[in-house]
Design an enzyme around this catalytic site. Sequence first.
Site, PDB file in Angstrom:
ATOM      1  N   ASP A 291      46.220  -5.132  31.130  1.00  0.00           N
ATOM      2  CA  ASP A 291      45.331  -5.064  32.299  1.00  0.00           C
ATOM      3  C   ASP A 291      44.340  -3.912  32.286  1.00  0.00           C
ATOM      4  OD1 ASP A 291      46.822  -7.198  33.266  1.00  0.00           O
ATOM      5  OD2 ASP A 291      48.106  -5.934  34.503  1.00  0.00           O
ATOM      6  N   ASP A 515      57.186  -9.834  39.678  1.00  0.00           N
ATOM      7  CA  ASP A 515      55.856  -9.254  39.486  1.00  0.00           C
ATOM      8  C   ASP A 515      55.574  -8.143  40.494  1.00  0.00           C
ATOM      9  OD1 ASP A 515      55.091 -11.026  37.403  1.00  0.00           O
ATOM     10  OD2 ASP A 515      54.622 -12.565  38.885  1.00  0.00           O
TER      11      ASP A 515
END
Length: 577
Positions: A291, A515
């Site tokens: 990311d 998550d």
Amino acid sequence: MSRTRTAMFAALAFLAGTSGTAYASVPSTDAGISAIPCTVDYKVQNQWDTGFTAAVTVTNNGSAKSSWAVKWSYAGNQKVTSGWNAKISQSGTAVTANNETYNGSLATGGSVSFGFNGSYSGSNAVPAAFTLDGVTCNVDDGGGGGDNGGGGNNGGGGTGSRVDNPYVGAKVYVNPEWSANAAAEPGGSRVSNQPTGVWLDRIAAINGASGHMGLRAHLDAALAQKGSNEEVIQLVIYDLPGRDCSALASNGELGPTDIDKYKTQFIDPIAAILADPKYASLRIVNTIELDSLPNLITNTGSKATATPACDTMLANGNYQKGVSYALAKLGAIPNVYNYLDAGHHGWLGWDDNFGPTATLFKQVATSNGATVDDVQGFITNTANYSALKENNFTINDTVNGTSVRQSKWVDWNRYVDELSYAQAFRNQAVSVGFNSNIGMLIDTSRNGWGGTARPAGPGPQTSVDAYVNGGRYDRRIHVGNWCNQAGAGLGERPQANPAPGIDAYVWMKPPGESDGASSAIPNDEGKGFDRMCDPTYTGNPRNNNNMSGALPNAPLSGHWFSAEFQQLMQNAYPPLS
């Protein structure tokens, strides 16, 4: 910074370079190495404010041994905290390293290596003297002559050059901690033997945090699983300063400016462990900093999806500095394979993101000591849900003269699934200067989208939206939704070389690990509450202001989420037997 003492004579002049590195000056001599009963090469491989990692190589020039003990004393307050390849004990300043059961044999002219982590304050001077079984090493005893064979100080490294695809012909490490969690679930034994990634997402994870296995424990377990075969172990290197600037659930422990701490307390200790000769027979696959770099492309500047945190990281350059440092440091280890995170098609598949991402990767991979040779490939869809292959529509389809690209779901993206995106990204990366033999990994841990909601064919051709929405396997509300998605299923099982340009399908994200939390949970792991994990959240510009699609009652990211795991098994595609 590396410190070495290879002392072969009693009177040696220690020289201090401008960097402060200590090393030994060994005068030339005609005396043979048999005149020296043993030599000890002691290296401080890495050092930070309060600790260090050292490697020791002992060469025996006397009679063969079936066991051995090396001793030295420190002049300062150094303390050995953990070791490998030897049983190390300490009393005051005196340290003793005894052989393990598997490396007690030490032939004449043979060498053995071990290492350890230590703590210190003030100075960290190299020990002045060493003994092997009570005999002082590194001192000429005046014995026999002969040719000085020299001998290097490398003390380790790989067993040969890298293979083109590390997954071919190799088993892949099954994490016993994840396997136990999976096996404890009803029906979980059907997948509990699958390989998954080991996440190093904070400094404490290196030595083992909250009762979990540390890096060495995983590597040792991988060696045990390996036997006489080839074995891949998959690591996720994930602790950049200001980590994941567009999402709170995966924020990390390091602040935006903590680049030096990232280098010396995170990457350096990992590199020291991976470089241990004990692990040279493993194929170590590193997924580098999820990311990070993609956020600099899509969430900065004047874009509607920009965040102040991402603007800060773009301005200070610490994402680029950290990733290039990790590539260079880890890429120097011969049996390490680095794969950079390349987002997923629903993030970077648009024309104004796709090319600039590859260009940014090339800039990072050729700065701060890194080269393209430190990159073996890229990974897509890590911890995400994008379908591997959409069979019911293509990017070239039209409905009543309207392109699929104009549908609300595709929204002018160039790609509709991960396989087409990954193959195209590989070609783009080669075109900007990466090596032509790079490969792609695709995380298929949660992109199966099976079960009763899986369409059997294309949607109706009444409109382009009906056609796409009726036929798409990916049942998310929006392609930008990423947290604990309702309806998801396990995807293709891990396998090597499944398609052209693809090194492997992998389960880098361990299925069943959350998550992010559905509501705020106080914690000491640096993990914030992200509304994208809240099933009541109505969205933001990054998901076009849609509902989050998240499951309720989720724990902190990385923690076991039983309800999600059960859903993933129920909706698996291919189905579980």
